[in-house]
Every structure is written in structure tokens, then in C-alpha cells.
Design a protein around this motif. Sequence first.
Motif, PDB file in Angstrom:
ATOM      1  N   LYS A 149       0.874  -1.172   0.000  1.00 27.06           N
ATOM      2  CA  LYS A 149       0.000   0.000   0.000  1.00 27.06           C
ATOM      3  C   LYS A 149       0.910   1.221   0.000  1.00 27.06           C
ATOM      4  O   LYS A 149       1.757   1.369   0.874  1.00 27.06           O
TER       5      LYS A 149
ATOM      6  N   ASN B 238      -0.478   5.431   4.154  1.00 23.49           N
ATOM      7  CA  ASN B 238      -0.304   4.039   4.574  1.00 23.49           C
ATOM      8  C   ASN B 238       1.107   3.843   5.114  1.00 23.49           C
ATOM      9  O   ASN B 238       2.076   4.124   4.424  1.00 23.49           O
TER      10      ASN B 238
ATOM     11  N   THR C 269      -3.518   9.171   1.288  1.00 24.39           N
ATOM     12  CA  THR C 269      -3.576   7.815   1.852  1.00 24.39           C
ATOM     13  C   THR C 269      -2.244   7.525   2.551  1.00 24.39           C
ATOM     14  O   THR C 269      -1.372   6.869   1.975  1.00 24.39           O
TER      15      THR C 269
END
Length: 178
Positions: A68, A76, A74
Motif C-alpha cells: 500500500k 499508509n 492515503t
Amino acid sequence: PPQFIQRVAIDARADGSFAMDVFPDGVTGADTVEAQIKTLDGKTVGDIFSGKISGGKLTLTTQITSPKQWTAETPNLYSVEVALKQDGKVVHQISQRFGFRTMEVREGDGLYVNGSKVVLKGADRHSFWPDSGRCLSEAVQLLDIQTMKDANMNAVRMSHYPPDAQFLDLCDELGLYV
């Protein structure tokens, strides 16, 4: 402990390639460094990888399939647990959080993260608070980051002195380019 890992420098790319320079210190009998990548909830990712100590710095590499990726939208994160071993027993162990991301500056074009162009919108920040001066709590640092994110910023520029490691970790966690 007398034999320890002083620090690590991680290069985790968006394609899953992972390289880490390990800087052991005071090593007399320790002979191996082992590492394991994990998700933040503790699930192992890939196999354990290791190397033999033969000097001041050791480079460990591995490849992760389909990680990811980290972006400001995002964020991650993963962690890598690094263990210094002597005769199969752990002498010292550290953990470091990181994100898989590839950042590049294309001349005349700008900044790209994981192959996508990014426009930085942010502000300067000094580590200072009226009530505590340069001594900042995690709550104050979170407030600064949340205020920037609420103002639709994705970047922060630090001042002339090194930023607090806790602030950098929070920026990584909440998706703010530094």
C-alpha cells in the motif's frame, strides 16, 4: 546495551523495493542483523531478511509485492523491526515506521510522488508555543498539523533547526509533506 543499533536509514519505493542502511555501534560479538516488515497492526509482510556485520554500516534489501503506497491522501504506513543478534540471541532491537513512496523532482515540471504530480500547498512552521516556548507536547503538534490539514494544506516547511522526530512521525501518519 554496549552493542546496539545506532540508527537506520530506509529507502522504501512505491514498487515495493526496500533498502535499509543499518548503523550498529559498539559491536564486539554480535554478528547478524535481522529485519521483518510488518503492518502497523502487527501482521508480517514478506519474509525475514538479514545480513552479516562486516564493518560500520550494513545494507539490507528485500522486495514486497503490492505494498500500500504512502501519499498525503492515503498515508499508509508500515514498520520494520530490526534486531542485532549474537549467536542467535537478540542483543538489541528497534522498530521504525515508514511508507512505501517514490518521490522525484522532474526538471522544469515539478514534484512527483509515486508517479503522480503533486502541487505543494503549505506554510512555514516554527516549533514554538506561547505557554511552553520550544517545549511542545504531542497535543500541540497534532493541533498544528490538524490546523494545516483543515486549511487544505498538504505541506509544511520547517525552520532552521532540526524538527522534532515526534512531529515528523505525526506528519507521516496524517499525510503531510515536510
